[in-house]
Scaffold this active site. Structure first.
Site, short mmCIF file in Angstrom:
data_model
loop_
_atom_site.label_atom_id
_atom_site.label_comp_id
_atom_site.label_asym_id
_atom_site.label_seq_id
_atom_site.Cartn_x
_atom_site.Cartn_y
_atom_site.Cartn_z
N HIS A 63 14.50 -15.19 11.09
CA HIS A 63 14.22 -15.22 12.52
C HIS A 63 12.73 -15.30 12.85
O HIS A 63 12.35 -15.85 13.88
CB HIS A 63 14.81 -13.98 13.20
CG HIS A 63 16.30 -14.06 13.35
ND1 HIS A 63 17.03 -13.19 14.13
CD2 HIS A 63 17.21 -14.91 12.80
CE1 HIS A 63 18.32 -13.50 14.07
NE2 HIS A 63 18.46 -14.54 13.26
N HIS A 112 14.74 -19.56 17.43
CA HIS A 112 13.70 -18.75 16.80
C HIS A 112 12.38 -19.49 16.69
O HIS A 112 11.32 -18.88 16.67
CB HIS A 112 14.17 -18.30 15.41
CG HIS A 112 15.48 -17.58 15.46
ND1 HIS A 112 15.64 -16.38 16.11
CD2 HIS A 112 16.70 -17.92 14.98
CE1 HIS A 112 16.90 -16.00 16.02
NE2 HIS A 112 17.56 -16.92 15.35
N CYS A 149 0.88 -1.16 0.00
CA CYS A 149 0.00 0.00 0.00
C CYS A 149 0.92 1.21 0.00
O CYS A 149 2.10 1.07 -0.34
CB CYS A 149 -1.00 -0.03 1.16
SG CYS A 149 -0.32 0.08 2.82
N THR A 167 2.24 3.07 2.43
CA THR A 167 3.33 2.90 3.38
C THR A 167 3.69 1.44 3.62
O THR A 167 4.72 1.15 4.24
CB THR A 167 2.93 3.48 4.74
OG1 THR A 167 1.74 2.79 5.18
CG2 THR A 167 2.65 4.97 4.67
C1 RB5 Z 1 -3.98 5.35 0.93
O1 RB5 Z 1 -4.04 6.71 0.74
C2 RB5 Z 1 -3.02 5.02 2.07
O2 RB5 Z 1 -3.59 5.37 3.29
C3 RB5 Z 1 -2.68 3.55 2.04
O3 RB5 Z 1 -2.13 3.22 0.81
C4 RB5 Z 1 -1.67 3.07 3.06
O4 RB5 Z 1 -0.53 3.87 3.08
C5 RB5 Z 1 -2.18 2.78 4.41
O5 RB5 Z 1 -1.48 2.27 5.29
#
Ligand code: RB5
Length: 149
Positions: free
Chosen positions: A102, A137, A69, A71
């Site tokens: 791990h 682990h 996504c 992030t």
């Molecule tokens: C979408 O705008 C964004 O919130 C999503 O891609 C992601 O980064 C969420 O964790």
């Protein structure tokens, strides 16, 4: 050389281009890619895509999963709610190697707004090239699994 495996791929709208690059890279390596979309950049909801990919891995249909996504964080959080999933967000190859060695991770999450394509492919290679080391682990991974009970 990593033997060919079946890998599920998914993302939200923020990561279509990087997901396509990863799909092509995996196919070049000889892996079977199960790309479950989405197929347009229309705004969508990352939890649904994280869950769908995670269920493919948890059921055994796919050996590993790679999800993305903006992030990598939100879709990772959703995937980790599915029983049997151990997914980490990685922005560097060292972490990608270690989450398998791990933590016996079965899914990798990437942030398409965090890493560029070249780095992302190196992270994918590190993840696929590593092996769980077991030993001490194993106990710790079993402790994670026990939290699901
Ligand atoms: C979408 O705008 C964004 O919130 C999503 O891609 C992601 O980064 C969420 O964790």
């Amino acid at each position: 050389m990593t033997p060919p495996i079946r890998i599920v791929l998914s993302s939200d709208h923020a990561a279509l281009a990087l997901r396509a690059a990863i799909a092509a890279h995996l196919a070049d390596m000889g892996h079977e890619v199960v790309d479950i979309g989405p197929t347009t950049t229309e705004s969508t909801h990352y939890p649904a895509h994280g869950e769908a990919a995670a269920r493919r891995v948890a059921s055994g249909d796919c050996a590993l999963g790679i999800i993305l996504c903006g992030t990598g964080q939100g879709i990772m959080m959703a995937a980790n709610k599915v029983k049997g999933i151990r997914c980490g967000v990685c922005s560097d190859p060292f972490s990608a190697r270690m989450i398998r060695a791990h933590n016996d991770a079965n899914m990798l999450s990437l942030g398409a707004r965090v890493v560029g394509e070249g780095l992302a492919l190196e992270i994918v290679d590190a993840f696929l090239g590593a092996r769980f080391e077991g030993g001490r682990h194993q106990t710790r991974v079993e402790m994670i699994t026990a939290l699901e009970a």
